[in-house]
Design a protein around this motif. Structure first.
Motif, PDB file in Angstrom:
ATOM      1  N   SER A 274      -8.562 -30.764  -5.306  1.00  0.00           N
ATOM      2  CA  SER A 274      -9.106 -29.397  -5.390  1.00  0.00           C
ATOM      3  C   SER A 274      -8.571 -28.026  -5.932  1.00  0.00           C
ATOM      4  CB  SER A 274     -10.205 -29.197  -4.207  1.00  0.00           C
ATOM      5  OG  SER A 274      -9.296 -28.574  -3.166  1.00  0.00           O
ATOM      6  N   GLY A 275      -7.244 -28.159  -5.682  1.00  0.00           N
ATOM      7  CA  GLY A 275      -6.604 -26.849  -5.834  1.00  0.00           C
ATOM      8  C   GLY A 275      -6.970 -25.773  -5.038  1.00  0.00           C
ATOM      9  N   GLY A 276      -7.605 -26.015  -3.965  1.00  0.00           N
ATOM     10  CA  GLY A 276      -8.278 -24.962  -3.045  1.00  0.00           C
ATOM     11  C   GLY A 276      -9.557 -24.375  -3.595  1.00  0.00           C
ATOM     12  N   THR A 277     -10.233 -25.026  -4.710  1.00  0.00           N
ATOM     13  CA  THR A 277     -11.414 -24.399  -5.318  1.00  0.00           C
ATOM     14  C   THR A 277     -12.638 -25.319  -5.196  1.00  0.00           C
ATOM     15  OG1 THR A 277     -12.383 -23.236  -7.165  1.00  0.00           O
ATOM     16  CG2 THR A 277     -10.873 -25.260  -7.646  1.00  0.00           C
ATOM     17  N   GLY A 278     -13.738 -24.831  -4.949  1.00  0.00           N
ATOM     18  CA  GLY A 278     -15.082 -25.614  -4.760  1.00  0.00           C
ATOM     19  C   GLY A 278     -15.492 -26.292  -6.067  1.00  0.00           C
TER      20      GLY A 278
ATOM     21  N   PHE B 259     -15.512 -19.157  -9.020  1.00  0.00           N
ATOM     22  CA  PHE B 259     -14.172 -18.924  -8.271  1.00  0.00           C
ATOM     23  C   PHE B 259     -14.151 -17.702  -7.239  1.00  0.00           C
ATOM     24  CE2 PHE B 259     -13.927 -21.578 -12.080  1.00  0.00           C
ATOM     25  CZ  PHE B 259     -13.204 -22.522 -11.614  1.00  0.00           C
ATOM     26  N   ASP B 260     -13.219 -17.826  -6.482  1.00  0.00           N
ATOM     27  CA  ASP B 260     -12.986 -16.559  -5.429  1.00  0.00           C
ATOM     28  C   ASP B 260     -12.669 -15.265  -6.345  1.00  0.00           C
ATOM     29  OD1 ASP B 260     -13.241 -18.388  -3.246  1.00  0.00           O
ATOM     30  OD2 ASP B 260     -11.105 -18.261  -2.951  1.00  0.00           O
ATOM     31  N   ILE B 261     -13.264 -14.122  -5.749  1.00  0.00           N
ATOM     32  CA  ILE B 261     -13.258 -12.888  -6.700  1.00  0.00           C
ATOM     33  C   ILE B 261     -11.642 -12.686  -7.046  1.00  0.00           C
ATOM     34  CG2 ILE B 261     -13.033 -11.199  -4.561  1.00  0.00           C
ATOM     35  CD1 ILE B 261     -14.853 -10.656  -7.998  1.00  0.00           C
TER      36      ILE B 261
END
Length: 503
Positions: free
Chosen positions: A87-91, A335-337
């Motif tokens: 995931s690389g830390g991403t949804g 993705f995260d802001i």
């Protein structure tokens, strides 16, 4: 084997028990899973549990390899296991399975390790903390209100809490050394080209990134370096290897060394008194061991270095978002802001600006090379302050609400000049201003757990060596480990306190 007995062994020790038939890999996996069930709800160290894989690997007949039967966790970034997502830390990437194993995973499997999950990481490894919108916050076993660092924060938390004795990690700007320093572990970043990556990637971040591990013992990292460092014909770099195993380093004391030390932040930002004391304490210990230690540091413009590092990093984030959108069908706004801001800045820079920033990496490399003409090693804090509190670097919801529509308008050039972006960079680097130099220059570096604060928090010290000095760094680390043992110094058991949510 009891849980307390399991906690008393490093990976090499557990592998020796397996080889002698005193314990079976399935028993070790059961202990690791039980430990995980007990402590992970409070830590949020594991992003993906692969119990069925672990069970299959633990049941292999006649386990073989230098670490056969030892439970192990991958970092959920670039360490691909075929059929499971990275995931690389991403949804958006949580449901995209890898097509094949990465080279490091192939080598870990060949070494006999029992892989049973993946550990949390910030989105695309872009922070010195491990907090994401998709997975929540990962917590430090020494203090659940604080970060275990990043980007290998999940691996650090898992090892420090005793789920596994060693875990997969990687380092593109301090992502092995920072978590090691936050959690009382040993972390070595190998020099450029020693550990080949691939096959999906060849030269990530212009050679600044390397794979590796976080461990409790120096010998575990040394054995892992033997496992990971054989040359790969498809790798972009081919560097000399020692003519003997890295494992030999832990039994052979180093020669007397000349070490220069500094605790001044290259950014000119304040350095916490504990971080200063960690370095002076390490310098005194080194002097007691017979090394020559004196104040000195490379004459590098740290603010320009940070700018040139971030120029390359933001461009990398932009390409990663583009690729993630391509393979997952997601949109940049998913993705995260903070990731969106970094990508917007990266897209706004022209190719000449990017190449100029990368060209200046040569200047820093030559200045550090000049320093190593006079000193064997550079000693600095690994962190600018003790592990920061969860949420301390989180973008406020209001700021995110304002930024979202601006990002959709493509205002990267404007953002790059805003106080918000400068504060975002400073917040991410001021607590960890010492580690990027080794990545930019491709030098090996390590964080050694020689110091704890009065409040009981770990605060590692960093050593940066010349090219090819991994063997020497391991020798020194083993000497420090013998002089001031840390393996038995453990955080209190992190049983789930219901008042502390994972997010």
């Amino acid at each position: 084997m009891r849980d307390d007995e399991y906690l008393g062994y490093d990976a090499v020790g557990l592998a020796d028990l397996v080889a002698r038939g005193e314990v079976h890999p399935t028993e070790l996996l059961e202990l690791a899973l039980a430990r995980c069930a007990r402590v992970n709800p409070s830590l949020n160290a594991i992003s993906l549990l692969m119990e069925e894989v672990g069970t299959r690997l633990a049941q292999r007949p006649d386990p073989s390899g230098p670490l056969a039967g030892v439970p192990f966790l991958l970092k959920d970034l670039a360490q691909d296991f075929a059929g499971y997502p990275t995931s690389g830390g991403t949804g958006p990437l949580r449901s995209v399975p890898a097509e094949r194993h990465s080279l490091t995973v192939e080598r870990w499997l060949a070494a006999g390790l029992v892989i049973f999950g993946k550990t949390t990481t910030p989105e695309f490894g872009s922070k010195a903390i491990t907090e994401t919108g998709a997975f929540g916050a990962t917590r430090n076993p020494w203090d659940l209100g604080r970060t275990p660092g990043g980007s290998s924060g999940g691996s650090a938390a898992a090892v420090a809490a005793g789920i596994v004795p060693v875990a997969g990690a990687s380092d593109g700007g301090g992502s092995i050394r920072i978590p090691a320093a936050c959690t009382g572990l040993f972390g070595l970043k190998a020099g450029r080209g020693l550990i080949p990556g691939g096959p999906a990637v060849g030269d990530p971040l212009f050679g600044a990134v390397t794979e590796g591990v976080l461990s409790r013992s120096v010998r575990d990292t040394a054995v892992m370096l033997d496992i990971l460092s054989p040359p790969d014909p498809g790798a972009p770099y081919h560097v000399p290897r020692p003519d003997r195993p890295f494992r030999d380093a832990v039994t052979e004391p180093p020669r007397r060394l000349r070490i220069g030390f500094t605790s001044e932040s290259p950014l000119g930002t304040p350095v916490d008194a504990d971080a200063v004391r960690a370095v002076t304490d390490a310098a005194a210990l080194l002097a007691d061991l017979g090394h020559t230690v004196e104040p000195a540091g490379p004459a590098i413009d740290g603010r320009q270095l940070a700018h040139d590092f971030m120029s390359v990093w933001t461009a990398s984030v932009a390409t990663r978002i583009d690729e993630a959108c391509r393979v997952s069908g997601s949109r940049p706004g998913d993705f995260d802001i903070d990731t969106q801001v970094l990508a917007a800045v990266g897209r706004s820079a022209g190719a000449p600006d990017l190449l100029r920033a990368h060209a200046r990496w040569n200047d820093y490399t030559r200045i550090l090379a000049d320093f190593h003409e006079r000193y064997d090693l550079l000693l600095t804090p690994a962190l600018g302050e003790p592990p920061i509190r969860i949420g301390q670097n989180r973008t406020p919801a209001l700021a995110g609400a304002v930024l979202s529509p601006l990002l959709r308008l493509g205002v990267g050039n404007v953002l790059a000049r805003t106080d918000f972006y400068r504060e975002l960079v400073t917040a991410n680097l001021s607590a960890v201003p010492f580690t990027q130099l080794a990545n930019i220059t491709g030098r090996p570096a390590m964080s050694v757990p020689t110091y704890w604060t009065a409040a009981g928090l770990p605060l590692g010290t960093q050593f940066v060596g010349a090219p090819g000095s991994e063997f020497l760094l391991l020798q020194l680390a083993a000497e420090l480990e013998a002089a001031r043992p840390w393996a038995d110094r453990r955080p209190a058991d992190s049983a789930v306190p219901q008042s502390v949510p994972a997010r």
